[in-house]
Scaffold this active site. Structure first.
Site, PDB file in Angstrom:
ATOM      1  N   ASP A  50       0.974  -1.262   0.038  1.00 39.01           N
ATOM      2  CA  ASP A  50      -0.231   0.143  -0.019  1.00 39.01           C
ATOM      3  C   ASP A  50       0.716   1.177   0.104  1.00 39.01           C
ATOM      4  O   ASP A  50       1.756   1.412   0.710  1.00 39.01           O
ATOM      5  CB  ASP A  50      -0.773  -0.018   1.406  1.00 39.01           C
ATOM      6  CG  ASP A  50      -1.949   1.062   1.297  1.00 39.01           C
ATOM      7  OD1 ASP A  50      -1.467   2.209   1.233  1.00 39.01           O
ATOM      8  OD2 ASP A  50      -3.108   0.604   1.488  1.00 39.01           O
ATOM      9  N   ASN A  91      -6.453   8.117   1.233  1.00 40.58           N
ATOM     10  CA  ASN A  91      -5.884   7.174   0.076  1.00 40.58           C
ATOM     11  C   ASN A  91      -5.128   7.982  -0.994  1.00 40.58           C
ATOM     12  O   ASN A  91      -3.902   7.837  -1.155  1.00 40.58           O
ATOM     13  CB  ASN A  91      -6.833   6.243  -0.387  1.00 40.58           C
ATOM     14  CG  ASN A  91      -6.158   5.066  -1.256  1.00 40.58           C
ATOM     15  OD1 ASN A  91      -4.851   4.882  -1.153  1.00 40.58           O
ATOM     16  ND2 ASN A  91      -6.798   4.477  -1.975  1.00 40.58           N
ATOM     17  N   TYR A 140     -13.785  13.284  -4.896  1.00 38.87           N
ATOM     18  CA  TYR A 140     -12.693  12.464  -5.804  1.00 38.87           C
ATOM     19  C   TYR A 140     -11.995  13.637  -6.680  1.00 38.87           C
ATOM     20  O   TYR A 140     -10.684  13.703  -6.489  1.00 38.87           O
ATOM     21  CB  TYR A 140     -13.647  11.394  -6.649  1.00 38.87           C
ATOM     22  CG  TYR A 140     -12.826  10.988  -7.634  1.00 38.87           C
ATOM     23  CD1 TYR A 140     -11.752  10.419  -7.503  1.00 38.87           C
ATOM     24  CD2 TYR A 140     -13.058  11.115  -9.002  1.00 38.87           C
ATOM     25  CE1 TYR A 140     -10.992   9.999  -8.495  1.00 38.87           C
ATOM     26  CE2 TYR A 140     -12.324  10.749 -10.159  1.00 38.87           C
ATOM     27  CZ  TYR A 140     -11.073  10.066 -10.120  1.00 38.87           C
ATOM     28  OH  TYR A 140     -10.472   9.765 -10.995  1.00 38.87           O
ATOM     29  N   ASN A 169     -13.646   9.933 -20.209  1.00 41.84           N
ATOM     30  CA  ASN A 169     -14.204   8.685 -19.945  1.00 41.84           C
ATOM     31  C   ASN A 169     -13.324   7.434 -20.381  1.00 41.84           C
ATOM     32  O   ASN A 169     -13.617   7.098 -21.828  1.00 41.84           O
ATOM     33  CB  ASN A 169     -15.509   8.799 -20.304  1.00 41.84           C
ATOM     34  CG  ASN A 169     -16.471   9.653 -19.385  1.00 41.84           C
ATOM     35  OD1 ASN A 169     -16.170  10.528 -19.202  1.00 41.84           O
ATOM     36  ND2 ASN A 169     -17.368   8.684 -18.754  1.00 41.84           N
ATOM     37  N   LEU A 189     -20.482   3.286 -17.334  1.00 40.84           N
ATOM     38  CA  LEU A 189     -21.507   3.258 -18.259  1.00 40.84           C
ATOM     39  C   LEU A 189     -21.204   1.866 -19.203  1.00 40.84           C
ATOM     40  O   LEU A 189     -22.374   0.844 -19.161  1.00 40.84           O
ATOM     41  CB  LEU A 189     -21.863   4.285 -19.186  1.00 40.84           C
ATOM     42  CG  LEU A 189     -22.995   4.157 -20.131  1.00 40.84           C
ATOM     43  CD1 LEU A 189     -24.554   3.974 -19.602  1.00 40.84           C
ATOM     44  CD2 LEU A 189     -23.004   5.280 -21.287  1.00 40.84           C
ATOM     45  N   ILE A 206     -30.915   4.590 -17.509  1.00 43.36           N
ATOM     46  CA  ILE A 206     -30.500   5.614 -18.165  1.00 43.36           C
ATOM     47  C   ILE A 206     -30.668   6.893 -17.057  1.00 43.36           C
ATOM     48  O   ILE A 206     -32.008   7.118 -16.625  1.00 43.36           O
ATOM     49  CB  ILE A 206     -31.013   5.987 -19.407  1.00 43.36           C
ATOM     50  CG1 ILE A 206     -30.750   5.032 -20.448  1.00 43.36           C
ATOM     51  CG2 ILE A 206     -30.998   7.532 -19.967  1.00 43.36           C
ATOM     52  CD1 ILE A 206     -31.511   5.216 -21.745  1.00 43.36           C
TER      53      ILE A 206
HETATM   54  N1  UFG Z   1     -24.751   6.413 -16.634  1.00 47.19           N
HETATM   55  C1  UFG Z   1     -26.085   5.828 -16.918  1.00 47.19           C
HETATM   56  N2  UFG Z   1     -26.443   4.504 -16.338  1.00 47.19           N
HETATM   57  C2  UFG Z   1     -25.552   3.883 -15.577  1.00 47.19           C
HETATM   58  C3  UFG Z   1     -24.152   4.445 -15.713  1.00 47.19           C
HETATM   59  C4  UFG Z   1     -23.575   5.556 -15.913  1.00 47.19           C
HETATM   60  O1  UFG Z   1     -26.978   6.497 -17.383  1.00 47.19           O
HETATM   61  O2  UFG Z   1     -25.667   2.906 -15.304  1.00 47.19           O
HETATM   62  C5  UFG Z   1     -24.529   7.858 -17.073  1.00 47.19           C
HETATM   63  C6  UFG Z   1     -24.086   8.797 -16.327  1.00 47.19           C
HETATM   64  O3  UFG Z   1     -24.999   9.329 -15.867  1.00 47.19           O
HETATM   65  C7  UFG Z   1     -23.089   9.615 -17.400  1.00 47.19           C
HETATM   66  C8  UFG Z   1     -22.700   8.633 -18.270  1.00 47.19           C
HETATM   67  O4  UFG Z   1     -23.394   7.433 -18.340  1.00 47.19           O
HETATM   68  O5  UFG Z   1     -23.782  10.374 -17.844  1.00 47.19           O
HETATM   69  C9  UFG Z   1     -20.924   8.124 -17.807  1.00 47.19           C
HETATM   70  O6  UFG Z   1     -21.181   7.642 -16.669  1.00 47.19           O
HETATM   71  P1  UFG Z   1     -19.873   7.021 -15.902  1.00 47.19           P
HETATM   72  O7  UFG Z   1     -20.182   6.478 -14.639  1.00 47.19           O
HETATM   73  O8  UFG Z   1     -19.487   5.910 -16.752  1.00 47.19           O
HETATM   74  O9  UFG Z   1     -18.809   8.050 -16.113  1.00 47.19           O
HETATM   75  P2  UFG Z   1     -18.623   9.793 -15.635  1.00 47.19           P
HETATM   76  O10 UFG Z   1     -18.784  10.658 -16.609  1.00 47.19           O
HETATM   77  O11 UFG Z   1     -19.545   9.620 -14.528  1.00 47.19           O
HETATM   78  O12 UFG Z   1     -17.403   9.437 -14.861  1.00 47.19           O
HETATM   79  C10 UFG Z   1     -15.940   9.772 -15.514  1.00 47.19           C
HETATM   80  C11 UFG Z   1     -14.991   9.089 -14.806  1.00 47.19           C
HETATM   81  C12 UFG Z   1     -14.672   9.542 -13.678  1.00 47.19           C
HETATM   82  C13 UFG Z   1     -14.598  10.987 -13.541  1.00 47.19           C
HETATM   83  C14 UFG Z   1     -15.948  11.728 -13.981  1.00 47.19           C
HETATM   84  C15 UFG Z   1     -15.614  13.077 -14.260  1.00 47.19           C
HETATM   85  O13 UFG Z   1     -15.177   7.747 -14.803  1.00 47.19           O
HETATM   86  O14 UFG Z   1     -13.693   9.190 -12.963  1.00 47.19           O
HETATM   87  O15 UFG Z   1     -15.799  11.298 -15.518  1.00 47.19           O
HETATM   88  O16 UFG Z   1     -17.051  13.830 -14.112  1.00 47.19           O
HETATM   89  F1  UFG Z   1     -14.467  11.307 -12.336  1.00 47.19           F
END
Ligand code: UFG
Length: 326
Positions: A50, A91, A140, A169, A189, A206
């Site tokens: 770690d 962390n 985060y 992403n 996603l 969604i």
């Molecule tokens: N989404 C859905 N359904 C799901 C999961 C996600 O509709 O089950 C949507 C989310 O609302 C978002 C898009 O899909 O609009 C992408 O979501 P993710 O969780 O895959 O990714 P994020 O854009 O939330 O996260 C990414 C990175 C993070 C970072 C963030 C910055 O993975 O590490 O962008 O905003 F912090």
């Protein structure tokens, strides 16, 4: 010798494989809290350590002549960070503090570090350039911004040169299908969508279809993990050439909506994917698209796998190969 911290994680395991393929010697440090030993290339030397354990980390630095570090070990779940912010400061931020101390004491002067689009928060202008305001909307993103500042001041005082790479992403997988994204708690996603055709999930929710976008769903900039790692290799060479510390966005520069991702996943898998409209997820910006121009101009980075179909095909190959993860 290159030290890869978090080399058993999704992105880190791809970095280890590509570094080894490009002829580098690699030492991996990972606490295996979320990583998988099976994903670590066998040619790397592995330590289950770690990074907050200063004594154990020091022993790794004393056993190897470390030229540069790629730092992927951090907690990275936005939702979890809102519920348990101190875990993220402990962390990510304290971990970076220990790491910088050990780097300083062992005269290691080069580090490439994973930052995130989450440092920008809700963007006022898209595409987002590195000069955009940094106003994280979750712990985060805040922890990553704090880490960037710790690197900046450690450069000023100790000459530790860093490249901070702000990921958009990250998705996709190595073409072999042997390594890929396998989180025990999955929130992203593309892997969640693929769980439906894999028969592991009934439907995909969604999160909101009333955003001010073309189809009402959020737009994101998906970057293939292979292109992302190539940017790390370029950043390593950039520091080896004696350049100054710097910050770069890593994204493709184009956006895809949640509905578009699901449609492409249906085409790739040849199976219908049931969707449910759920409420918005708190803290989700409607549109996140990078301007990758700075990385292209300075690092000479050219992402090659920007087609979301190819990204999903590569992710699907991994999930078919390892439907239950590692
Ligand atoms: N989404 C859905 N359904 C799901 C999961 C996600 O509709 O089950 C949507 C989310 O609302 C978002 C898009 O899909 O609009 C992408 O979501 P993710 O969780 O895959 O990714 P994020 O854009 O939330 O996260 C990414 C990175 C993070 C970072 C963030 C910055 O993975 O590490 O962008 O905003 F912090």
């Amino acid at each position: 010798m290159i030290l890869v911290l978090g080399g058993a994680g999704y992105i880190g395991s791809h970095a280890v494989k590509i570094l080894i393929e490009s002829g580098e010697s690699v030492v991996v440090v990972d606490n295996l809290e979320t990583g998988h030993l099976a994903s670590v290339n066998k040619k790397a030397i592995f330590y289950q350590v770690d990074i907050r354990d200063e004594e154990a980390l020091t022993a790794v630095f004393e056993a190897h002549d470390i030229e540069a570090i790629l730092h992927f070990s951090a907690n990275s779940l936005v939702g979890e960070s809102c519920e348990n912010p101190l875990k993220y400061f402990e962390n990510n931020v304290y971990g970076a503090n220990v790491l910088l101390k050990v780097m300083r004491d062992h005269d290691v002067k080069k580090i490439i570090f994973s930052s995130t689009a989450a440092v920008y928060g809700e963007p006022k202008i898209v595409p987002i350039t590195e000069e955009s305001e940094t106003l994280p909307t979750n712990p985060y993103g805040e922890s990553k911004l704090m880490m960037e500042k710790m690197f900046k001041w450690s450069d000023a005082a100790h000459g530790i040169k860093f490249v901070s790479l702000r990921y958009f992403n990250v998705a996709g997988a190595d073409k072999s299908g042997d390594i890929g994204e396998a989180h025990t708690v999955e929130t992203h996603l593309i892997p969640l969508v693929l769980q439906v055709p894999l028969g592991k999930r009934e439907a995909i929710s969604i999160y909101g279809d009333d955003y001010p976008t073309k189809d009402g769903t959020c737009i994101r900039d998906y970057i293939h993990v292979i292109d992302l790692i190539h940017a790390h290799l370029l950043a390593l060479n950039y520091l080896r050439a004696g350049n100054e510390s710097n910050i770069f966005n890593l994204g493709s520069g184009s956006g895809f909506s949640v509905k578009e991702v699901i449609e492409v996943a249906e085409e790739v898998t040849g199976k219908p994917i049931k969707t449910l409209i759920a409420p918005r997820r708190s803290g989700d910006p409607s549109v996140l698209i990078a301007s990758p121009e700075k990385a292209k101009a300075i690092l000479k980075w050219e992402p090659k796998h920007t087609n979301v179909r190819e990204i999903i095909e590569d992710a699907w190959r991994f999930h078919i190969n390892k439907p239950n993860g590692y």
